[in-house]
Motif scaffolding. Structure first.
Motif, PDB file in Angstrom:
ATOM      1  N   MET A 192      21.195   3.907   8.557  1.00  0.00           N
ATOM      2  CA  MET A 192      22.548   4.224   7.959  1.00  0.00           C
ATOM      3  C   MET A 192      23.384   5.279   9.175  1.00  0.00           C
ATOM      4  SD  MET A 192      24.455   5.358   4.318  1.00  0.00           S
ATOM      5  CE  MET A 192      24.693   7.026   4.825  1.00  0.00           C
ATOM      6  N   LYS A 193      25.078   5.080   9.761  1.00  0.00           N
ATOM      7  CA  LYS A 193      25.381   6.040  10.412  1.00  0.00           C
ATOM      8  C   LYS A 193      26.068   7.087   9.565  1.00  0.00           C
ATOM      9  CE  LYS A 193      28.311   7.121  14.539  1.00  0.00           C
ATOM     10  NZ  LYS A 193      28.566   7.626  14.693  1.00  0.00           N
ATOM     11  N   HIS A 194      25.943   7.950   9.059  1.00  0.00           N
ATOM     12  CA  HIS A 194      26.950   8.691   8.493  1.00  0.00           C
ATOM     13  C   HIS A 194      28.506   9.026   8.991  1.00  0.00           C
ATOM     14  CE1 HIS A 194      23.591   9.702   5.612  1.00  0.00           C
ATOM     15  NE2 HIS A 194      22.440   9.832   6.114  1.00  0.00           N
ATOM     16  N   ALA A 195      29.214   9.193   8.443  1.00  0.00           N
ATOM     17  CA  ALA A 195      30.786   9.514   8.822  1.00  0.00           C
ATOM     18  C   ALA A 195      30.544  10.473   8.611  1.00  0.00           C
ATOM     19  CB  ALA A 195      31.352   8.355   7.286  1.00  0.00           C
ATOM     20  N   PRO A 196      31.382  11.271   9.437  1.00  0.00           N
ATOM     21  CA  PRO A 196      31.420  12.232   9.639  1.00  0.00           C
ATOM     22  C   PRO A 196      32.908  12.773   7.782  1.00  0.00           C
ATOM     23  CG  PRO A 196      33.226  11.601  11.186  1.00  0.00           C
ATOM     24  CD  PRO A 196      32.330  10.723  10.694  1.00  0.00           C
ATOM     25  N   VAL A 197      33.064  14.767   7.680  1.00  0.00           N
ATOM     26  CA  VAL A 197      33.393  15.203   6.523  1.00  0.00           C
ATOM     27  C   VAL A 197      34.676  14.665   6.418  1.00  0.00           C
ATOM     28  CG1 VAL A 197      34.186  16.789   4.180  1.00  0.00           C
ATOM     29  CG2 VAL A 197      31.148  16.076   5.498  1.00  0.00           C
ATOM     30  N   LYS A 198      35.402  14.208   5.684  1.00  0.00           N
ATOM     31  CA  LYS A 198      37.023  13.879   5.391  1.00  0.00           C
ATOM     32  C   LYS A 198      37.599  15.770   5.762  1.00  0.00           C
ATOM     33  CE  LYS A 198      37.454   9.403   3.691  1.00  0.00           C
ATOM     34  NZ  LYS A 198      37.794   8.271   2.567  1.00  0.00           N
ATOM     35  N   ALA A 199      39.198  15.437   6.444  1.00  0.00           N
ATOM     36  CA  ALA A 199      39.187  16.073   6.075  1.00  0.00           C
ATOM     37  C   ALA A 199      39.572  17.244   4.643  1.00  0.00           C
ATOM     38  CB  ALA A 199      41.057  16.334   6.720  1.00  0.00           C
ATOM     39  N   LEU A 200      40.308  17.945   4.764  1.00  0.00           N
ATOM     40  CA  LEU A 200      40.231  19.439   3.156  1.00  0.00           C
ATOM     41  C   LEU A 200      40.687  18.786   2.144  1.00  0.00           C
ATOM     42  CD1 LEU A 200      38.774  22.685   4.068  1.00  0.00           C
ATOM     43  CD2 LEU A 200      37.074  21.141   2.900  1.00  0.00           C
ATOM     44  N   ILE A 201      40.822  18.494   0.985  1.00  0.00           N
ATOM     45  CA  ILE A 201      42.157  18.779   0.689  1.00  0.00           C
ATOM     46  C   ILE A 201      42.324  19.250  -0.714  1.00  0.00           C
ATOM     47  CG2 ILE A 201      42.355  16.116   0.415  1.00  0.00           C
ATOM     48  CD1 ILE A 201      40.362  15.312  -1.843  1.00  0.00           C
ATOM     49  N   THR A 202      43.013  19.636  -1.890  1.00  0.00           N
ATOM     50  CA  THR A 202      42.858  20.764  -2.980  1.00  0.00           C
ATOM     51  C   THR A 202      42.613  19.572  -4.340  1.00  0.00           C
ATOM     52  OG1 THR A 202      45.452  20.727  -3.589  1.00  0.00           O
ATOM     53  CG2 THR A 202      44.918  21.622  -1.725  1.00  0.00           C
ATOM     54  N   LEU A 203      42.343  20.647  -4.916  1.00  0.00           N
ATOM     55  CA  LEU A 203      41.746  20.219  -5.903  1.00  0.00           C
ATOM     56  C   LEU A 203      43.004  20.071  -7.219  1.00  0.00           C
ATOM     57  CD1 LEU A 203      40.260  23.374  -8.327  1.00  0.00           C
ATOM     58  CD2 LEU A 203      39.028  21.025  -7.547  1.00  0.00           C
ATOM     59  N   ASP A 204      43.846  19.937  -6.494  1.00  0.00           N
ATOM     60  CA  ASP A 204      45.937  19.273  -6.927  1.00  0.00           C
ATOM     61  C   ASP A 204      45.666  18.068  -6.410  1.00  0.00           C
ATOM     62  OD1 ASP A 204      46.547  21.474  -8.129  1.00  0.00           O
ATOM     63  OD2 ASP A 204      47.911  22.282  -6.865  1.00  0.00           O
ATOM     64  N   ASP A 205      45.010  17.434  -5.659  1.00  0.00           N
ATOM     65  CA  ASP A 205      44.528  16.461  -4.861  1.00  0.00           C
ATOM     66  C   ASP A 205      44.252  15.528  -5.759  1.00  0.00           C
ATOM     67  OD1 ASP A 205      46.617  16.778  -2.352  1.00  0.00           O
ATOM     68  OD2 ASP A 205      45.243  17.240  -1.499  1.00  0.00           O
ATOM     69  N   ILE A 206      42.726  15.753  -6.242  1.00  0.00           N
ATOM     70  CA  ILE A 206      41.761  14.711  -6.574  1.00  0.00           C
ATOM     71  C   ILE A 206      42.727  14.714  -7.630  1.00  0.00           C
ATOM     72  CG2 ILE A 206      39.587  15.310  -8.225  1.00  0.00           C
ATOM     73  CD1 ILE A 206      38.749  16.966  -5.572  1.00  0.00           C
ATOM     74  N   ALA A 207      43.499  15.570  -8.781  1.00  0.00           N
ATOM     75  CA  ALA A 207      44.360  15.740  -9.475  1.00  0.00           C
ATOM     76  C   ALA A 207      45.131  14.649  -9.928  1.00  0.00           C
ATOM     77  CB  ALA A 207      44.254  16.834 -10.659  1.00  0.00           C
ATOM     78  N   LYS A 208      45.419  14.059  -8.907  1.00  0.00           N
ATOM     79  CA  LYS A 208      46.271  13.035  -8.825  1.00  0.00           C
ATOM     80  C   LYS A 208      45.404  11.859  -9.410  1.00  0.00           C
ATOM     81  CE  LYS A 208      49.156  15.270  -5.908  1.00  0.00           C
ATOM     82  NZ  LYS A 208      49.286  15.576  -4.405  1.00  0.00           N
ATOM     83  N   LEU A 209      44.419  11.471  -8.559  1.00  0.00           N
ATOM     84  CA  LEU A 209      44.005  10.411  -9.100  1.00  0.00           C
ATOM     85  C   LEU A 209      43.508   9.836 -10.532  1.00  0.00           C
ATOM     86  CD1 LEU A 209      41.457  10.455  -6.178  1.00  0.00           C
ATOM     87  CD2 LEU A 209      43.016   8.682  -6.439  1.00  0.00           C
ATOM     88  N   ASP A 210      43.540   8.976 -11.306  1.00  0.00           N
ATOM     89  CA  ASP A 210      42.807   8.794 -12.727  1.00  0.00           C
ATOM     90  C   ASP A 210      42.047   7.786 -12.599  1.00  0.00           C
ATOM     91  OD1 ASP A 210      43.224   8.048 -15.305  1.00  0.00           O
ATOM     92  OD2 ASP A 210      45.222   7.335 -15.582  1.00  0.00           O
ATOM     93  N   ILE A 211      40.557   8.196 -12.694  1.00  0.00           N
ATOM     94  CA  ILE A 211      39.729   7.397 -12.470  1.00  0.00           C
ATOM     95  C   ILE A 211      39.435   7.491 -13.295  1.00  0.00           C
ATOM     96  CG2 ILE A 211      36.978   7.152 -10.990  1.00  0.00           C
ATOM     97  CD1 ILE A 211      38.957   8.803  -9.289  1.00  0.00           C
ATOM     98  N   ARG A 212      38.552   6.358 -14.466  1.00  0.00           N
ATOM     99  CA  ARG A 212      38.238   6.083 -15.850  1.00  0.00           C
ATOM    100  C   ARG A 212      37.583   5.378 -15.683  1.00  0.00           C
ATOM    101  NH1 ARG A 212      42.906   6.802 -19.990  1.00  0.00           N
ATOM    102  NH2 ARG A 212      44.467   8.696 -18.589  1.00  0.00           N
ATOM    103  N   VAL A 213      36.469   5.060 -16.781  1.00  0.00           N
ATOM    104  CA  VAL A 213      35.576   4.085 -17.227  1.00  0.00           C
ATOM    105  C   VAL A 213      35.946   2.905 -17.577  1.00  0.00           C
ATOM    106  CG1 VAL A 213      33.205   3.844 -18.442  1.00  0.00           C
ATOM    107  CG2 VAL A 213      33.922   6.013 -17.352  1.00  0.00           C
ATOM    108  N   GLY A 214      35.462   2.074 -17.650  1.00  0.00           N
ATOM    109  CA  GLY A 214      36.162   0.612 -18.457  1.00  0.00           C
ATOM    110  C   GLY A 214      34.831  -0.249 -18.289  1.00  0.00           C
ATOM    111  N   THR A 215      34.358  -1.428 -18.975  1.00  0.00           N
ATOM    112  CA  THR A 215      33.813  -1.962 -19.650  1.00  0.00           C
ATOM    113  C   THR A 215      34.601  -3.768 -18.457  1.00  0.00           C
ATOM    114  OG1 THR A 215      32.235  -0.894 -21.457  1.00  0.00           O
ATOM    115  CG2 THR A 215      32.471  -3.741 -20.912  1.00  0.00           C
ATOM    116  N   ILE A 216      33.683  -4.677 -17.883  1.00  0.00           N
ATOM    117  CA  ILE A 216      33.924  -5.522 -17.484  1.00  0.00           C
ATOM    118  C   ILE A 216      33.630  -5.888 -18.872  1.00  0.00           C
ATOM    119  CG2 ILE A 216      33.809  -7.241 -15.664  1.00  0.00           C
ATOM    120  CD1 ILE A 216      32.547  -4.563 -13.688  1.00  0.00           C
ATOM    121  N   VAL A 217      34.538  -7.266 -18.764  1.00  0.00           N
ATOM    122  CA  VAL A 217      34.163  -7.919 -20.037  1.00  0.00           C
ATOM    123  C   VAL A 217      33.980  -9.167 -19.556  1.00  0.00           C
ATOM    124  CG1 VAL A 217      34.783  -6.459 -21.903  1.00  0.00           C
ATOM    125  CG2 VAL A 217      36.846  -7.812 -20.773  1.00  0.00           C
ATOM    126  N   LYS A 218      34.475  -9.742 -18.361  1.00  0.00           N
ATOM    127  CA  LYS A 218      35.148 -10.911 -17.767  1.00  0.00           C
ATOM    128  C   LYS A 218      34.885 -11.007 -16.106  1.00  0.00           C
ATOM    129  CE  LYS A 218      36.788 -15.754 -19.026  1.00  0.00           C
ATOM    130  NZ  LYS A 218      38.201 -16.387 -19.121  1.00  0.00           N
TER     131      LYS A 218
END
Length: 117
Positions: A1-27
């Protein structure tokens, strides 16, 4: 695998905008109009959502993820693809690096709807 360069820096506020949640795939269902997309019905505890994911050709058995917990991005605009509406995005690992993708999933069972971060 060829490793991609690290993306530009972001802030914790940028991460806080994402709503990532656990879900169970039922179908998991095929979408006849698409040779890539599968339709996932996902339980997030207080509600269910339909998530379209391009996993049809990535996995030997795309139905094999039924019953598994995974991470999903929920706060994206709904998007119509192949005549179906997607209400979020499966958060998987590997696709961007041309690896066979796998689910980003909790190491132990978590309550559906539990937030990442």
């Amino acid at each position: 695998m060829k490793h991609a360069p690290v993306k530009a820096l972001i802030t914790l506020d940028d991460i806080a905008k994402l709503d990532i949640r656990v879900g169970t795939i039922v179908k998991v269902c095929e979408i006849e109009k698409s040779n890539k997309l599968m339709k996932l019905s996902v339980d997030f505890g207080d509600h269910h959502r339909t998530i379209l994911a391009g996993i049809k050709q990535e996995r030997t058995d795309p139905f094999g993820i039924t019953g598994k917990q995974a991470l999903f991005v929920l706060n994206l605009p709904e998007k119509k693809m192949a005549g179906e509406l997607s209400q979020g995005m499966l958060f998987d690992i590997g696709y961007e690096d041309k690896q066979r993708p796998c689910l980003a999933m909790p190491e132990v069972p978590m309550p559906n709807g539990c937030r990442a971060g």
